[in-house]
Design an enzyme around this catalytic site. Structure first.
Site, PDB file in Angstrom:
ATOM      1  N   ARG A 118       0.842  -1.181   0.000  1.00 14.94           N
ATOM      2  CA  ARG A 118       0.000   0.000   0.000  1.00 14.94           C
ATOM      3  C   ARG A 118       0.884   1.240   0.000  1.00 14.94           C
ATOM      4  NH1 ARG A 118      -4.801   2.262   2.358  1.00 14.94           N
ATOM      5  NH2 ARG A 118      -4.621   4.503   1.958  1.00 14.94           N
ATOM      6  N   ASP A 130      -6.775  -1.450   0.955  1.00 12.20           N
ATOM      7  CA  ASP A 130      -7.226  -0.516   1.979  1.00 12.20           C
ATOM      8  C   ASP A 130      -7.937  -1.333   3.050  1.00 12.20           C
ATOM      9  OD1 ASP A 130      -7.647   1.949   3.149  1.00 12.20           O
ATOM     10  OD2 ASP A 130      -9.511   2.329   2.076  1.00 12.20           O
ATOM     11  N   ASP A 132      -9.831  -0.648   6.605  1.00 12.64           N
ATOM     12  CA  ASP A 132     -10.350   0.350   7.539  1.00 12.64           C
ATOM     13  C   ASP A 132     -11.130  -0.321   8.661  1.00 12.64           C
ATOM     14  OD1 ASP A 132      -9.406   2.645   6.253  1.00 12.64           O
ATOM     15  OD2 ASP A 132     -11.163   2.765   4.944  1.00 12.64           O
TER      16      ASP A 132
END
Length: 202
Positions: A118, A130, A132
């Site tokens: 990333r 990603d 989260d």
């Protein structure tokens, strides 16, 4: 078994038998006072499906973490950028039981992102992965390092739709039922990919 999607060329990861779910449930008994957490996964570079599967597997490999459920895969338009300026995303939601505090879970999420290279050169930029933290139990925190729940989750159909699929009774702390939040949003650009599946780790 691995097949290939005629639409994208991404390999399809076939699900494992339902008996895996029972083993994951049993593994919860090894955790002391586990907490529930919901993570959102996204990828729009490289082999998107395999990257998401790798993230699920890496989370399960984390001491103090058990993956309880993995949502269906959605293909979505990138958030916050001009249409057509980036490849589309594959998105999914993972439901965890964990003994890690939120700060340690965040560190692990970022380590998993880094393992898949990333790069954080620009906000809303394309990324291989990603990860989260959407919510952690009922925690509500304004800490700028880790705001809980995720400050934009209630606005994102690409988070709410897969979360609803895997847990229709879920609620986002401070915002209410996921079902109601999702009903208030458009699902334009958020497309379920029934031909793609992520598996629970063995």
């Amino acid at each position: 078994m691995t097949a290939f999607s005629p639409q994208s060329g991404d390999p399809v990861v076939q699900p494992v038998p339902a008996s895996v779910t029972a083993r994951v449930d049993a593994a919860d008994s090894t955790l002391q006072n586990p907490r529930g957490a919901v993570l959102s996964l996204g990828s729009n570079l490289g082999n998107r499906l395999e990257t998401l599967q790798g993230a699920v597997d890496a989370l399960e490999d984390t001491p103090g973490v058990h993956v309880k459920a993995v949502s269906p895969v959605y293909e979505t338009e990138p958030w916050g950028v001009e249409p057509g300026s980036q490849p589309s995303y594959f998105n999914a939601v993972v439901v965890l039981r964990t003994t890690l505090p939120p700060s340690s879970l965040l560190e692990r999420a970022q380590a998993v992102e880094e393992a898949f290279h990333r790069v954080r050169d620009e906000r809303w930029g394309p990324r291989t992965l990603d990860v989260d933290i959407v919510s952690y139990e009922d925690a509500v925190s304004e800490d700028p390092v880790l705001t809980l729940p995720h400050p934009r989750a209630h606005q994102r159909a690409f988070v709410l739709a897969p979360w609803y699929d895997v847990d229709p009774a879920a609620a986002l702390p401070g915002h209410g039922p996921v079902a109601a939040l999702l009903d208030a949003l458009t699902r334009d650009g958020v497309t379920p990919r029934a031909d793609l599946e992520l598996r629970l780790p063995e």
